[in-house]
Write a protein that holds these residues in place. Structure first.
Motif, PDB file in Angstrom:
ATOM      1  N   CYS A  99       0.782  -1.110   0.134  1.00 39.43           N
ATOM      2  CA  CYS A  99      -0.065   0.110   0.016  1.00 39.43           C
ATOM      3  C   CYS A  99       0.743   1.363  -0.053  1.00 39.43           C
ATOM      4  O   CYS A  99       0.600   2.157   0.870  1.00 39.43           O
ATOM      5  N   ARG A 100       1.658   1.569  -0.867  1.00 37.01           N
ATOM      6  CA  ARG A 100       2.712   2.532  -1.015  1.00 37.01           C
ATOM      7  C   ARG A 100       3.397   2.523  -2.471  1.00 37.01           C
ATOM      8  O   ARG A 100       3.299   1.704  -3.070  1.00 37.01           O
ATOM      9  N   VAL A 101       3.643   4.021  -2.737  1.00 35.69           N
ATOM     10  CA  VAL A 101       4.132   4.242  -3.987  1.00 35.69           C
ATOM     11  C   VAL A 101       5.825   3.512  -4.070  1.00 35.69           C
ATOM     12  O   VAL A 101       6.600   3.632  -3.078  1.00 35.69           O
ATOM     13  N   ILE A 102       5.947   2.848  -4.951  1.00 38.35           N
ATOM     14  CA  ILE A 102       7.401   2.373  -5.199  1.00 38.35           C
ATOM     15  C   ILE A 102       8.319   2.771  -6.130  1.00 38.35           C
ATOM     16  O   ILE A 102       9.321   2.673  -6.228  1.00 38.35           O
ATOM     17  N   ARG A 129       7.932  12.221  -1.511  1.00 36.86           N
ATOM     18  CA  ARG A 129       8.655  13.119  -2.462  1.00 36.86           C
ATOM     19  C   ARG A 129       9.427  12.352  -3.407  1.00 36.86           C
ATOM     20  O   ARG A 129       9.632  11.423  -3.422  1.00 36.86           O
ATOM     21  N   MET A 130       9.753  13.335  -4.223  1.00 31.30           N
ATOM     22  CA  MET A 130      10.383  12.718  -5.770  1.00 31.30           C
ATOM     23  C   MET A 130      11.519  12.159  -5.435  1.00 31.30           C
ATOM     24  O   MET A 130      11.891  11.071  -5.932  1.00 31.30           O
ATOM     25  N   GLU A 131      12.439  12.785  -4.600  1.00 30.76           N
ATOM     26  CA  GLU A 131      13.718  11.976  -4.138  1.00 30.76           C
ATOM     27  C   GLU A 131      13.644  10.837  -3.322  1.00 30.76           C
ATOM     28  O   GLU A 131      14.943  10.146  -3.170  1.00 30.76           O
ATOM     29  N   ASP A 132      12.538  10.202  -2.884  1.00 35.27           N
ATOM     30  CA  ASP A 132      12.305   9.348  -1.870  1.00 35.27           C
ATOM     31  C   ASP A 132      11.938   8.141  -2.562  1.00 35.27           C
ATOM     32  O   ASP A 132      12.120   7.008  -1.960  1.00 35.27           O
ATOM     33  N   VAL A 133      11.493   8.075  -3.986  1.00 35.72           N
ATOM     34  CA  VAL A 133      11.116   6.980  -4.408  1.00 35.72           C
ATOM     35  C   VAL A 133      12.086   6.874  -5.942  1.00 35.72           C
ATOM     36  O   VAL A 133      12.580   7.938  -6.412  1.00 35.72           O
ATOM     37  N   PRO A 134      12.270   5.762  -6.393  1.00 39.33           N
ATOM     38  CA  PRO A 134      13.020   5.845  -7.666  1.00 39.33           C
ATOM     39  C   PRO A 134      12.274   6.318  -8.827  1.00 39.33           C
ATOM     40  O   PRO A 134      11.098   6.320  -8.845  1.00 39.33           O
ATOM     41  N   LEU A 175       2.383 -13.931  -7.277  1.00 37.94           N
ATOM     42  CA  LEU A 175       3.946 -14.150  -6.972  1.00 37.94           C
ATOM     43  C   LEU A 175       3.975 -13.915  -5.271  1.00 37.94           C
ATOM     44  O   LEU A 175       3.089 -13.336  -4.501  1.00 37.94           O
ATOM     45  N   PRO A 176       5.102 -14.152  -4.588  1.00 38.67           N
ATOM     46  CA  PRO A 176       5.308 -13.967  -3.274  1.00 38.67           C
ATOM     47  C   PRO A 176       5.440 -12.524  -2.860  1.00 38.67           C
ATOM     48  O   PRO A 176       5.641 -11.492  -3.637  1.00 38.67           O
ATOM     49  N   ILE A 177       5.093 -12.318  -1.728  1.00 38.70           N
ATOM     50  CA  ILE A 177       5.168 -10.857  -1.193  1.00 38.70           C
ATOM     51  C   ILE A 177       6.675 -10.292  -1.061  1.00 38.70           C
ATOM     52  O   ILE A 177       7.604 -10.982  -0.916  1.00 38.70           O
ATOM     53  N   PRO A 178       6.661  -9.232  -1.692  1.00 39.32           N
ATOM     54  CA  PRO A 178       8.043  -8.642  -1.723  1.00 39.32           C
ATOM     55  C   PRO A 178       8.462  -8.305  -0.301  1.00 39.32           C
ATOM     56  O   PRO A 178       7.883  -8.024   0.508  1.00 39.32           O
ATOM     57  N   LEU A 179       9.846  -8.449  -0.359  1.00 40.14           N
ATOM     58  CA  LEU A 179      10.508  -7.991   0.925  1.00 40.14           C
ATOM     59  C   LEU A 179      10.324  -6.514   1.005  1.00 40.14           C
ATOM     60  O   LEU A 179      10.350  -5.638   0.233  1.00 40.14           O
ATOM     61  N   PRO A 180      10.554  -6.071   2.231  1.00 36.48           N
ATOM     62  CA  PRO A 180      10.618  -4.745   2.549  1.00 36.48           C
ATOM     63  C   PRO A 180      11.501  -3.879   1.996  1.00 36.48           C
ATOM     64  O   PRO A 180      12.685  -4.311   1.775  1.00 36.48           O
ATOM     65  N   ARG A 181      11.437  -2.477   1.539  1.00 40.64           N
ATOM     66  CA  ARG A 181      12.209  -1.765   0.844  1.00 40.64           C
ATOM     67  C   ARG A 181      13.104  -1.098   1.715  1.00 40.64           C
ATOM     68  O   ARG A 181      12.845  -0.646   2.851  1.00 40.64           O
ATOM     69  N   SER A 182      14.208  -0.846   1.306  1.00 47.69           N
ATOM     70  CA  SER A 182      15.182  -0.055   2.349  1.00 47.69           C
ATOM     71  C   SER A 182      15.658   1.403   1.602  1.00 47.69           C
ATOM     72  O   SER A 182      16.396   1.667   1.050  1.00 47.69           O
ATOM     73  N   ASN A 183      14.329   2.174   1.864  1.00 47.65           N
ATOM     74  CA  ASN A 183      14.545   3.494   1.482  1.00 47.65           C
ATOM     75  C   ASN A 183      14.081   4.435   2.767  1.00 47.65           C
ATOM     76  O   ASN A 183      13.924   3.872   3.763  1.00 47.65           O
ATOM     77  N   SER A 184      13.977   5.762   2.593  1.00 44.52           N
ATOM     78  CA  SER A 184      13.635   6.741   3.621  1.00 44.52           C
ATOM     79  C   SER A 184      12.215   6.650   4.127  1.00 44.52           C
ATOM     80  O   SER A 184      11.884   7.198   5.135  1.00 44.52           O
TER      81      SER A 184
END
Length: 587
Positions: free
Chosen positions: A294-297, A522-527, A427-436
């Motif tokens: 439930c988030r922007v990736i 914010r733009m800098e917080d996601v790829p 597909l399997p649930i993705p692992l947690p992301r390591s960002n801010s």
């Protein structure tokens, strides 16, 4: 990004483009339009839309195409990459007075060579059920405009149903209809079924069952588009208030939300396995949202104006299989199939290894999706494993499958996991992301599993008894909808935007306060994705993008529907193009 040169080259209409799988070529002989082939004057007209159906006739060419241009609606045999289009012989043609068709959808379950059910929405709010093969008009819904007086923005059959369909309006309301029921001679009265943050669902209060069965009030401003998940259990809606809202359709519950970076959201689509949703709109971006987390990736920037359509390419997916020693389990664990795209296509499939422990790494899938916009450009994007799993190293042992064969992830894995299930449980649930950004709680991603079969009248009636009855009048029509200027682009976006169009009146949500949160990072917080290709392919704004097995279909507001042959699929028509078409121009 595939950058073009300056000056004249920038404005040149492209007739082919190259990706990793080869060259896509425009088949000028397969162009569909009004029979006179004259460009349509699109001033003040609704967007050109296209839908397909396969009628499974004995000739082997059962594909049919429907498209609207201005006040006209056409129904043709679609010959695609096989033969040149014959515009002199439409199966059906209709010209409407006083209103214009805005959207349409075929019922694929009931389609035969003798009969098809086509829903058509109109600018004045009505919905018509027609059979263009029998040339019949069976029913007209909301005929007196007692249910909703505003433009129909989206109409779709409920997946798996022969009789239920859902209609969205620019009022911000959605209505569930049953083709077997009438709409009544008086305005409907409603009672509350369920409500939540910026949405409410009502049932129709009457002695006998009538349409609409349900009324959804979603967000503020126009509800621009909705899309059902691949398994039909979830519904993604995008609105002029800039919000993506994802509902459990059967349970009538909100699963998650996302806010655009700027302005309204105009289009939405699901990945083939239901794990990701892509939305586009007035911020000139494509935004990728994880259904599970439930988030922007990720966001993608390539368009220079509003994004009008986003779509996943179910037929172009690359799969990287990790070292087989890392996994265990039998072949039977992987063999579920999910058929994507058009009914005529024999869906290809691959085995996707199932993660059995938290240490093992899932097979990575590179998703291909596309977008078209008011800047007349087509962009293709790849959602790759470095975006989906950014902190995981690449496996030393992997194989790369044929990218031109669609990878159909398995549908509906057996057994319920404790975590959130994606539509289709593939597909399997993705692992947690390591960002801010903080990681979304697993509880936020979990929703009650719903029983199949769609929303039934009996379920609606039983659900009403659980809630206190509350008479509710229709919301007043919104006369204060504001349109953005078309020249808003990334250069005009600032993090301190206080654009009033994005303010939700019920909660007084300030866009500046949502920026930097999970709703709108914010733009800098996601790829930031760059498109694989970004090509100008029309003179007028683009309104259609559909991925088929052997081609891509696009359309512009001038009323021209174009077929782009996939690499190696052009055949004789591709050779005719080279012989008859000057390089770099569109015939």
């Amino acid at each position: 990004m595939a950058a073009e040169g300056g000056g004249k080259e920038m404005n040149e209409i492209k007739t082919q483009f190259t990706t990793r799988e080869g060259v896509y070529k425009l088949l000028t002989h397969s162009e569909y339009s009004r029979p006179n082939r004259v460009p349509f004057n699109s001033q003040g007209s609704n967007p050109v839309k296209v839908c397909f159906v396969n009628v499974n006739d004995q000739s082997g060419n059962g594909d049919r195409i429907c498209f609207n241009v201005g006040r006209e609606l056409y129904f043709y045999i679609y010959k695609g990459v096989k033969k040149a289009a014959d515009l002199s012989k439409p199966i059906d043609k209709r010209i409407y007075k006083g209103t214009q068709p805005t959207c349409h959808d075929f019922n694929h379950l009931t389609a035969t060579a003798e009969s098809v059910s086509l829903l058509v929405g109109f600018s004045a709010g009505q919905v018509q059920l027609i059979d263009p093969i029998k040339k019949e008009t069976s029913k007209l819904f909301n005929e007196e405009r007692l249910i909703d007086k505003t433009r129909v923005t989206c109409v779709k059959w409920v997946p798996g149903s022969e009789s239920l369909f859902l209609v969205a309006h620019s009022s911000g309301n959605m209505y569930l209809y049953n083709v077997e029921h009438t709409c009544g001679t008086t305005a409907p009265h409603y009672q509350l079924l369920k409500q939540g943050e910026n949405y409410a669902v009502h049932t129709c209060k009457s002695k006998s069952t009538r349409n609409p069965l349900l009324k959804w009030m979603v967000g503020e401003g126009s509800l621009n588009e909705f899309a059902f998940s691949p398994d039909g259990k979830y519904l993604a809606c995008v609105s002029q208030d800039g919000f993506l809202r994802v509902f459990n359709f059967d349970a009538v519950e909100l699963h998650g939300t996302m806010k655009s970076y700027f302005g309204g959201l105009l289009c939405v689509c699901w990945s083939p396995d239901g794990k990701y949703i892509v939305a586009g709109g007035e911020d000139d971006l494509v935004t990728v949202w994880s259904f599970v987390d439930c988030r922007v990736i990720a966001r993608g920037h390539g368009h220079k104006s509003w994004v009008s359509v986003v779509a996943f390419d179910h037929y172009t997916t690359s799969v990287e299989e990790c070292d087989p020693m890392e996994f265990s389990g039998s072949d039977e664990d992987f063999q579920d199939q999910l058929h994507f795209g058009r009914d005529r296509a024999n869906s290809t499939q691959s085995r996707l290894s199932k993660r059995n422990s938290t240490d093992s790494r899932p097979v990575s899938v590179t998703y291909r999706f596309g977008s078209v916009g008011q800047d007349t450009q087509l962009c293709l994007w790849d959602l790759t494993e470095d975006i989906l799993f950014p902190h995981l190293p690449l496996s030393r042992t992997r194989t790369h499958t044929n990218v031109m064969n669609a990878t159909s992830p398995p549908a509906g894995a057996n057994g319920n996991n404790s975590g959130a299930n994606t539509p289709g449980n593939s597909l399997p649930i993705p692992l947690p992301r390591s960002n801010s950004l903080p990681h979304a709680a697993a509880a936020a991603a979990s929703t009650p599993n719903s029983k199949g079969g769609g929303v039934m009248d009996t379920a609606i009636a039983s659900g009403v008894s659980k809630f206190a009855t509350l008479s509710l009048h229709d919301r007043k029509e919104r006369h204060h909808e504001k349109d953005h200027k078309r020249n808003h682009s990334m250069g005009h976006i600032s993090s301190k935007s206080s654009d009033k169009l994005n303010m939700l009146t019920k909660t007084k949500t300030d866009p500046a306060k949502t920026l930097g949160t999970l709703l709108c990072p914010r733009m800098e917080d996601v790829p930031l994705l760059e498109p694989l290709i970004c090509k100008k392919i029309a003179h007028e704004r683009l309104t259609v993008l559909i991925f088929l097995e052997d081609c891509i279909v696009t359309a512009c507001q001038e009323g021209f529907i174009c077929t782009w042959a996939r690499p190696g699929k052009g055949g004789l028509l591709s050779s005719q193009n080279q012989a008859n078409s000057p390089s770099g121009t569109v015939v």
